[in-house]
Design an enzyme around this catalytic site. Structure first.
Site, PDB file in Angstrom:
ATOM      1  CG  ASP A 123      -2.142   0.420   1.098  1.00 44.47           C
ATOM      2  OD1 ASP A 123      -1.991   1.813   0.405  1.00 44.47           O
ATOM      3  OD2 ASP A 123      -3.017   0.357   1.006  1.00 44.47           O
ATOM      4  CG  HIS A 179      -1.673   2.019  -3.046  1.00 42.43           C
ATOM      5  ND1 HIS A 179      -2.468   0.892  -2.554  1.00 42.43           N
ATOM      6  CD2 HIS A 179      -1.385   0.177  -3.954  1.00 42.43           C
ATOM      7  CE1 HIS A 179      -2.337   0.020  -3.218  1.00 42.43           C
ATOM      8  NE2 HIS A 179      -2.058  -0.482  -3.594  1.00 42.43           N
TER       9      HIS A 179
END
Length: 483
Positions: free
Chosen positions: A297, A331
């Site tokens: 993430d 991300h």
């Protein structure tokens, strides 16, 4: 009558001269203040760094082997770790030493004046049995609750550290914690329980709107909310240094309601769901430096609570510095949000390297009108970006996750500065910015930014005052967008 008129004119002229003089003096003062306010924001950095004091410890050591730990035998060492930590803090503090070898543990709770030191060659394997983690005060995705203890946890402690060249291995995988995300790519299949069940995350999210007190938001068994890995909660003077962290159930390093925090020389290598590398939340005076993030993430994500809960707590995350870090998969390299309802300000990022075909963005701010909050004063300089997938800079006021994310709390994003940035491949956009019609993104400055290759220089909507100085996309000088 003539005498009265003459005197009146004289008085009026005198008053005008006095007012002009006063205005001139006031203008001079205002100009001086303006010049002061326009000084280089990076001049604040030394003062912020000086306030981030490191913990100090007595020169005393407490070897876990002397408190019952047995390396390489496959048995649980939690009790030995607890005894060593208690002895250390009761005798005034020092270093709890975990020598080279393989150990097994469930939750480790740190106490004041303890440096928990994992030596090179040591690896702690954490239990994947939720029953091994007691219920504590924590948070899940920006909402406070009572849930499983983080793997390493401290609550209302001062002067604590996790250091060394050893490995902390959460052992999370598609066989245990990650399944709770509810995504097939992490081992979940139809019929399995997960955090999206009505008794789990949806219930927690509705609790803040329904005024449920934190002490009554009890989760744990049967609710499928994964624990964070390292969480100093309401603590001061924290050092996390040198360690390698692997296979986290959820967020990896989560300073919560804490201040004076240093994360130095840490390696995070964890590709599970929501495996953000470092998430300071409601935290102040944080330094993240010399660290490597390879994550599932966001590499670093700065937060300050979700929606009504964030507004209730009302603690800004501020005065946070990121230096000399390496971002690989993730991300985003450095991200703010989406849980930023209390506000985020005064963020300084410098001298970082970001490069991976699996890194979506370099710098990202994500929020929406359920979150609200003010995000301001974000300063980034001296980045080397090899490759990102989507864009170099993303500013989004319509970040969508779960159900409807629109509400009555329109956020503010303002004063974003990128300076001395070199990008080889910017992906789809140099800048991707979507402000709110009722609250446009304001004051975005790119100075000395070079993006060698990008599909499109920018896509901009509801942005006021975006300025390019000595900035190029695909070898062409960029003019200020006509908005």
């Amino acid at each position: 009558m003539r005498k009265f008129t003459f005197i009146s004119i004289y008085l009026i002229l005198s008053l005008c001269i006095s007012l002009l003089s006063s205005c001139k003096e006031s203008s001079s003062i205002n100009q001086s203040n303006l010049e002061l306010n326009q000084s280089d924001p990076w001049d604040q950095l030394p003062d912020i760094l000086n306030k981030i004091t490191l913990p100090t410890f007595p020169d005393a050591q407490y070897n876990v082997l002397e408190y019952g730990a047995v390396k390489d035998d496959g048995k649980d060492d939690t009790d030995a770790f607890r005894k060593a930590i208690n002895a250390c803090t009761e005798k005034g503090g020092g270093m709890v030493v975990v020598p080279a070898g393989i150990y097994h543990s469930s939750a480790i709770h740190l106490k004041s004046n303890v440096n928990f030191h994992i030596q090179e060659g040591a690896e702690i394997l954490f239990s994947t049995n939720p029953a091994d983690y007691p219920m504590v005060s924590t948070a899940y995705e920006g909402i406070e609750c009572i849930n499983y203890s983080p793997l390493i946890y401290a609550y209302k402690q001062t002067n604590i550290a996790v250091t060394g060249k050893g490995i902390l291995n959460g052992q999370a995988s598609n066989e245990n914690w990650w399944i709770w995300k509810g995504n097939k790519e992490y081992g979940w299949s139809e019929g399995m329980p997960n955090q999206k069940d009505s008794t789990s995350l949806p219930r927690l999210m509705s609790s803040q709107d329904n005024g449920i007190k934190v002490e009554d938001r009890i989760y744990g068994k049967g609710h499928y909310l994964r624990p964070t890995f390292i969480e100093p909660n309401t603590c001061e003077k924290i050092l996390i240094q040198g360690i390698t962290i692997k296979n986290a159930p959820f967020w990896v390093i989560h300073p919560f309601k804490s201040k004076f925090i240093t994360v130095d020389g840490v390696t995070v290598d964890s590709h599970g769901p929501n495996n953000d590398g470092c998430n300071p939340e409601y935290s102040k005076y944080v330094l993240i430096k010399n660290s490597t993030f390879n994550t599932g993430d966001d590499c670093i994500a700065i937060k300050s609570g979700r929606d009504a809960d964030g507004r209730r707590v009302g603690i800004k995350s501020e005065n946070i510095v990121v230096q000399n870090c390496k971002m690989i998969d993730g991300h985003g390299g450095v991200v703010i949000g989406s849980e930023a309802s209390s506000g985020v300000r005064n963020i300084f990022v410098e001298n970082c390297n970001m490069d991976s075909p699996n890194l979506d963005r370099a710098i990202r701010i994500k929020t929406n009108s359920r979150r609200g909050g003010v995000i301001e004063n974000i300063y980034v300089r001296n980045l080397e970006v090899g490759q990102v997938k989507e864009c170099v800079l993303k500013l989004n006021m319509f970040y969508g996750i779960y159900a409807n994310q629109s509400g009555d709390f329109v956020p503010t994003i303002r004063n974003i500065h990128l300076e001395n940035i070199n990008v080889k491949n910017g992906g789809e956009y140099g800048i991707l910015a979507k402000g709110h019609p009722d609250s446009p993104i304001t004051d975005v400055y790119l100075t000395n930014v070079t993006v060698e290759k990008v599909d499109s220089p920018y896509s901009i909507e509801n942005v006021n005052n975006i300025h390019f100085s000595n900035t190029t996309f695909n070898g062409k000088k960029a003019d200020d967008p006509k908005i």
